[in-house]
Design a protein around this motif. Structure first.
Motif, PDB file in Angstrom:
ATOM      1  N   TYR A 112       0.855  -1.188   0.000  1.00  6.66           N
ATOM      2  CA  TYR A 112       0.000   0.000   0.000  1.00  6.66           C
ATOM      3  C   TYR A 112       0.889   1.236   0.000  1.00  6.66           C
ATOM      4  O   TYR A 112       1.747   1.397   0.868  1.00  6.66           O
ATOM      5  N   VAL A 113       0.670   2.119  -0.968  1.00  5.02           N
ATOM      6  CA  VAL A 113       1.464   3.334  -1.092  1.00  5.02           C
ATOM      7  C   VAL A 113       0.557   4.535  -0.829  1.00  5.02           C
ATOM      8  O   VAL A 113      -0.254   4.909  -1.671  1.00  5.02           O
ATOM      9  N   ALA A 114       0.676   5.114   0.375  1.00  3.09           N
ATOM     10  CA  ALA A 114      -0.199   6.236   0.757  1.00  3.09           C
ATOM     11  C   ALA A 114      -1.633   5.931   0.343  1.00  3.09           C
ATOM     12  O   ALA A 114      -2.275   6.692  -0.374  1.00  3.09           O
ATOM     13  N   ALA A 115      -2.142   4.788   0.828  1.00  6.85           N
ATOM     14  CA  ALA A 115      -3.357   4.210   0.257  1.00  6.85           C
ATOM     15  C   ALA A 115      -4.418   3.892   1.309  1.00  6.85           C
ATOM     16  O   ALA A 115      -4.132   3.752   2.494  1.00  6.85           O
ATOM     17  N   PHE A 116      -5.640   3.749   0.791  1.00 10.02           N
ATOM     18  CA  PHE A 116      -6.748   3.265   1.613  1.00 10.02           C
ATOM     19  C   PHE A 116      -6.669   1.751   1.733  1.00 10.02           C
ATOM     20  O   PHE A 116      -6.248   1.062   0.802  1.00 10.02           O
TER      21      PHE A 116
END
Length: 252
Positions: A112-116
């Motif tokens: 997850y990259v700066a993700a929900f």
């Protein structure tokens, strides 16, 4: 005079020196990259060569951004077409997509990259209920069909404030507007419940609250890397992002 066996050895060594290094555990592994809203597959352009240089195969999905189901279907097609094990990477809205699409036998890890990362039965919109509205979200513009986009100035100040003006301009022009109703669609399963996960927290994010990112990384029991980045660390901090994806790909 150099003997033939030595010549063959030197030739082989010269060949190997020019072959990208394949990391242990990377053999027959494909990284499937899923972009977020207000972006497209080109957002991974700085990451792709770094992954290929380590012997990884890469697919960058082009999300239609018309619904959660449509984007999940696009990711699943990429997974079906991928060779070997799959590391599924999602940025921003792409995190919601991989949370649903990651429930696939070929997926061995999630990044997850700066993700929900919603829980099952939750939507993307549910994720921000306990947090102040980030500055960039307040600047979204809806068209008559209900698709949301970011004005170029908002991209430069709140989406990608730590990249060059030229890069921010390209991001604004190539962005994919997303159907606003997609944010209310709930995931039916959460892949992070059963798959090992990695999470990159962008500590200067103006699109998703960094506090949400940190708490979510804890919730999904992810291995966490924090970078002093805007919402697009894959553009402003590509080495750090690539290193995390490679770590996921080479994990056992």
């Amino acid at each position: 005079m150099i003997r033939r066996p030595l010549l063959r050895f030197l030739a082989a060594a010269a060949f190997i020196a020019h072959v990208p290094f394949a990391s242990a555990g990377a053999a027959d592994t494909t990284v499937v990259l899923v972009h977020g809203a207000f972006a497209d597959g080109s957002s991974w352009n700085k990451i792709i060569p770094k992954l290929q240089a380590r012997g990884l195969k890469v697919i960058s999905v082009q999300n239609p951004l018309t619904s959660l189901a449509d984007d999940v279907a696009a990711a699943r097609r990429a997974i079906d077409n991928a060779s070997g094990n799959v590391v599924l990477v999602g940025h921003s809205w792409g995190g919601t997509v991989i949370t649903e699409a990651g429930n696939h036998d070929k997926v061995k890890a999630l990044v997850y990259v700066a993700a929900f990362a919603p829980s099952r039965g939750e939507s993307t919109a549910d994720q921000g209920k306990n947090y102040e509205t980030p500055p960039g979200i307040a600047k979204l513009v809806a068209d008559p069909a209900g698709f949301l986009s970011l004005p170029a100035e908002a991209v430069a100040t709140d989406f990608a404030q730590d990249v060059t003006r030229e890069e921010a301009n390209l991001i604004a022009i190539t962005q994919g507007p997303i159907r606003g109703a997609s944010f209310d669609e709930k995931v039916s399963a959460a892949a992070w419940e059963t798959k090992p996960s990695w999470y990159i927290v962008a500590s200067k994010d103006h699109m998703i609250q960094p506090a949400y990112e940190s708490k979510t990384a804890q919730k999904i029991h992810a291995k966490v890397t924090t970078v002093p980045s805007s919402h697009v660390p894959m553009v402003s901090h590509p080495k750090e992002v690539a290193d995390v994806i490679i770590a996921a790909a080479t994990s056992r």
